[in-house]
Design an enzyme around this catalytic site. Structure first.
Site, PDB file in Angstrom:
ATOM      1  N   GLY A   8      -8.214  -1.608  -6.231  1.00 59.25           N
ATOM      2  CA  GLY A   8      -6.989  -2.299  -6.667  1.00 59.25           C
ATOM      3  C   GLY A   8      -7.219  -3.775  -6.922  1.00 59.25           C
ATOM      4  CB  ALA A  11      -2.466  -6.799  -9.897  1.00 55.75           C
ATOM      5  CE1 TYR A 152       3.960   0.545   0.458  1.00 53.65           C
ATOM      6  CE2 TYR A 152       5.339  -0.667   2.011  1.00 53.65           C
ATOM      7  CZ  TYR A 152       4.188  -0.569   1.240  1.00 53.65           C
ATOM      8  OH  TYR A 152       3.267  -1.597   1.262  1.00 53.65           O
ATOM      9  N   GLY A 183       3.418  -8.938   5.575  1.00 56.05           N
ATOM     10  CA  GLY A 183       4.848  -8.840   5.272  1.00 56.05           C
ATOM     11  C   GLY A 183       5.036  -9.198   3.808  1.00 56.05           C
ATOM     12  CB  THR A 187       1.480  -9.161  -5.453  1.00 55.30           C
ATOM     13  OG1 THR A 187       2.207  -8.045  -4.907  1.00 55.30           O
ATOM     14  CG2 THR A 187       0.841  -9.943  -4.313  1.00 55.30           C
ATOM     15  CD  GLU A 188       0.687  -7.220 -11.752  1.00 54.48           C
ATOM     16  OE1 GLU A 188       0.505  -5.984 -11.856  1.00 54.48           O
ATOM     17  OE2 GLU A 188       0.077  -8.049 -12.435  1.00 54.48           O
TER      18      GLU A 188
HETATM   19  P1  NDP Z   1      -0.052  -5.177  -6.812  1.00 51.67           P
HETATM   20  O1  NDP Z   1       0.892  -4.243  -7.480  1.00 51.67           O
HETATM   21  O2  NDP Z   1      -0.082  -6.599  -7.266  1.00 51.67           O
HETATM   22  O3  NDP Z   1      -1.545  -4.589  -6.886  1.00 51.67           O
HETATM   23  C1  NDP Z   1      -1.786  -3.235  -6.584  1.00 51.67           C
HETATM   24  C2  NDP Z   1      -3.205  -2.853  -6.964  1.00 51.67           C
HETATM   25  O4  NDP Z   1      -3.410  -1.473  -6.609  1.00 51.67           O
HETATM   26  C3  NDP Z   1      -3.466  -2.976  -8.459  1.00 51.67           C
HETATM   27  O5  NDP Z   1      -4.737  -3.523  -8.668  1.00 51.67           O
HETATM   28  C4  NDP Z   1      -3.448  -1.528  -8.946  1.00 51.67           C
HETATM   29  O6  NDP Z   1      -4.361  -1.365 -10.020  1.00 51.67           O
HETATM   30  C5  NDP Z   1      -3.955  -0.783  -7.714  1.00 51.67           C
HETATM   31  N1  NDP Z   1      -3.527   0.611  -7.734  1.00 51.67           N
HETATM   32  C6  NDP Z   1      -2.270   1.095  -7.567  1.00 51.67           C
HETATM   33  N2  NDP Z   1      -2.263   2.417  -7.722  1.00 51.67           N
HETATM   34  C7  NDP Z   1      -3.547   2.793  -7.991  1.00 51.67           C
HETATM   35  C8  NDP Z   1      -4.176   4.030  -8.271  1.00 51.67           C
HETATM   36  N3  NDP Z   1      -3.481   5.181  -8.281  1.00 51.67           N
HETATM   37  N4  NDP Z   1      -5.499   4.053  -8.497  1.00 51.67           N
HETATM   38  C9  NDP Z   1      -6.200   2.897  -8.499  1.00 51.67           C
HETATM   39  N5  NDP Z   1      -5.680   1.701  -8.241  1.00 51.67           N
HETATM   40  C10 NDP Z   1      -4.350   1.651  -8.000  1.00 51.67           C
HETATM   41  O7  NDP Z   1       0.323  -5.094  -5.264  1.00 51.67           O
HETATM   42  P2  NDP Z   1      -0.262  -5.854  -3.971  1.00 51.67           P
HETATM   43  O8  NDP Z   1      -1.465  -6.625  -4.274  1.00 51.67           O
HETATM   44  O9  NDP Z   1       0.871  -6.523  -3.326  1.00 51.67           O
HETATM   45  O10 NDP Z   1      -0.609  -4.586  -3.079  1.00 51.67           O
HETATM   46  C11 NDP Z   1      -1.904  -4.310  -2.593  1.00 51.67           C
HETATM   47  C12 NDP Z   1      -1.763  -3.516  -1.298  1.00 51.67           C
HETATM   48  O11 NDP Z   1      -1.065  -4.312  -0.347  1.00 51.67           O
HETATM   49  C13 NDP Z   1      -0.963  -2.226  -1.431  1.00 51.67           C
HETATM   50  O12 NDP Z   1      -1.601  -1.251  -0.634  1.00 51.67           O
HETATM   51  C14 NDP Z   1       0.391  -2.597  -0.854  1.00 51.67           C
HETATM   52  O13 NDP Z   1       1.064  -1.481  -0.334  1.00 51.67           O
HETATM   53  C15 NDP Z   1      -0.008  -3.560   0.223  1.00 51.67           C
HETATM   54  N6  NDP Z   1       1.007  -4.488   0.699  1.00 51.67           N
HETATM   55  C16 NDP Z   1       1.677  -5.312  -0.167  1.00 51.67           C
HETATM   56  C17 NDP Z   1       2.607  -6.219   0.342  1.00 51.67           C
HETATM   57  C18 NDP Z   1       3.405  -7.111  -0.527  1.00 51.67           C
HETATM   58  O14 NDP Z   1       4.469  -7.579  -0.081  1.00 51.67           O
HETATM   59  N7  NDP Z   1       2.969  -7.424  -1.711  1.00 51.67           N
HETATM   60  C19 NDP Z   1       2.825  -6.347   1.779  1.00 51.67           C
HETATM   61  C20 NDP Z   1       2.090  -5.404   2.587  1.00 51.67           C
HETATM   62  C21 NDP Z   1       1.199  -4.548   2.053  1.00 51.67           C
HETATM   63  P3  NDP Z   1      -4.089  -0.533 -11.361  1.00 51.67           P
HETATM   64  O15 NDP Z   1      -2.606  -0.515 -11.579  1.00 51.67           O
HETATM   65  O16 NDP Z   1      -4.845  -1.262 -12.413  1.00 51.67           O
HETATM   66  O17 NDP Z   1      -4.655   0.812 -11.072  1.00 51.67           O
HETATM   67  C1  8X3 Z   2       5.109  -4.479   1.745  1.00 47.54           C
HETATM   68  C2  8X3 Z   2       5.920  -5.306   2.658  1.00 47.54           C
HETATM   69  O1  8X3 Z   2       8.034  -5.225   4.003  1.00 47.54           O
HETATM   70  O2  8X3 Z   2       8.231  -5.328   1.582  1.00 47.54           O
HETATM   71  O3  8X3 Z   2       4.312  -3.595   2.458  1.00 47.54           O
HETATM   72  O4  8X3 Z   2       7.520  -3.303   2.658  1.00 47.54           O
HETATM   73  S1  8X3 Z   2       7.498  -4.743   2.727  1.00 47.54           S
END
Ligand code: NDP
Ligand code: 8X3
Length: 251
Positions: A8, A11, A152, A183, A187-188
């Site tokens: 991932g 982004a 989720y 938390g 991001t996206e």
């Molecule tokens: P983004 O949406 O910015 O990035 C997500 C990344 O995951 C992208 O690079 C996307 O790449 C990749 N991805 C998603 N689905 C797939 C797939 N099926 N196969 C391969 N790659 C995949 O989100 P974040 O950076 O915020 O999220 C990253 C992680 O952090 C996630 O696990 C999320 O649950 C977790 N998280 C996020 C929080 C937040 O508030 N932002 C807080 C806590 C945890 P592509 O689409 O090119 O495949």
């Molecule tokens: C992403 C953080 O609290 O928005 O894991 O679900 S929250």
């Protein structure tokens, strides 16, 4: 120099980690589905930091595609020191009776099963060298369930359980395992959760200075660069204005 494998990386946290580790001089394997983004990131990081970057395009939900992509890389690239299992998403925000089963499948298949497939491919490389570090990106939502977060939250509770399981099972091989639980981070993530609805996505962070992807990448980098005998098993990080998954102090 050590190799860092980041899922991932197109982004958010994954991309910020790629930038942070490249700046630290590490070679990288970066993965995701959006090939153009991976190619562009490879070019930028190689030019800026003189590191080597191997981009691999696959969907972590596709078990055979995961193994095919990872098994065929040259042996020298299998000398991975750190695996960052970051690819993941939230899809929708609905009460348990209203949720869309397609969203449930996407979250469970990506956040849980995708993490398992990638780990299954990479762990033998770490075991062979009796060293390495798996950093799983869980969430504060894995410990504290919030309204309409149901599936989720459950997927991230699974990441917490799997992190503990990996730590125990890989103990004899001296492989570190860390569950990072962020938390609210802008991001996206929310754009994906609300299927492109920018207003809904922005609203999540109203009155709040959220974490940035770079904040989280800094913490991941810290965990990954500690002395060999030190392992952070579990780490929660939130914005100052967020005390738990449900208590916020917004402006
Ligand atoms: P983004 O949406 O910015 O990035 C997500 C990344 O995951 C992208 O690079 C996307 O790449 C990749 N991805 C998603 N689905 C797939 C797939 N099926 N196969 C391969 N790659 C995949 O989100 P974040 O950076 O915020 O999220 C990253 C992680 O952090 C996630 O696990 C999320 O649950 C977790 N998280 C996020 C929080 C937040 O508030 N932002 C807080 C806590 C945890 P592509 O689409 O090119 O495949
Ligand atoms: C992403 C953080 O609290 O928005 O894991 O679900 S929250």
């Amino acid at each position: 120099m050590a190799i860092i494998l980041i899922t991932g990386a197109t982004a958010g946290f994954g991309k910020a980690c790629a930038e942070k580790f490249a700046a630290g001089g590490y070679d990288l394997i970066i993965t995701g589905r959006r090939q153009e983004r991976l190619t562009s990131l490879k070019t930028t990081l190689e030019q800026q930091h003189g590191v080597k970057v191997l981009p691999l395009t696959f969907d972590v939900r596709d078990e055979q595609a995961v193994y095919a992509a990872l098994d065929k890389i040259p042996e020298e690239w299998k000398q991975v020191s750190v695996l960052i299992n970051n690819a993941g998403l939230a899809a929708g925000l609905s009460t348990i009776d209203q949720g869309n089963p397609e969203d449930w499948n996407e979250m469970i298949d990506t956040n849980v099963k995708g993490l398992l497939y990638v780990s299954r491919a990479v762990i033998p490389w770490l075991k062979a060298r009796k060293q390495g570090h798996i950093i799983n990106i869980g969430s504060i939502a894995g410990n504290q369930v919030y309204a309409k977060g149901n599936v989720y939250c459950a997927s991230k509770a699974a990441v917490a359980a799997l992190s503990q399981a990996m730590r125990v099972d890989l103990l004899p091989y001296r492989i570190k395992v860390t569950n990072i639980r962020p938390g609210a981070a802008e991001t996206e993530f929310s754009l994906v959760r609300f299927k492109g609805d920018e207003d809904k996505a922005k609203n999540v962070y109203t009155g709040l200075t959220p974490l940035s992807a770079e904040d989280v990448a800094d913490v991941i980098y810290y965990c990954a660069t500690l002395p060999p005998h030190v392992c952070i098993n579990d780490l929660e990080i939130t914005p100052l204005q967020q005390a738990s998954a449900y208590y916020y102090d917004r402006n």
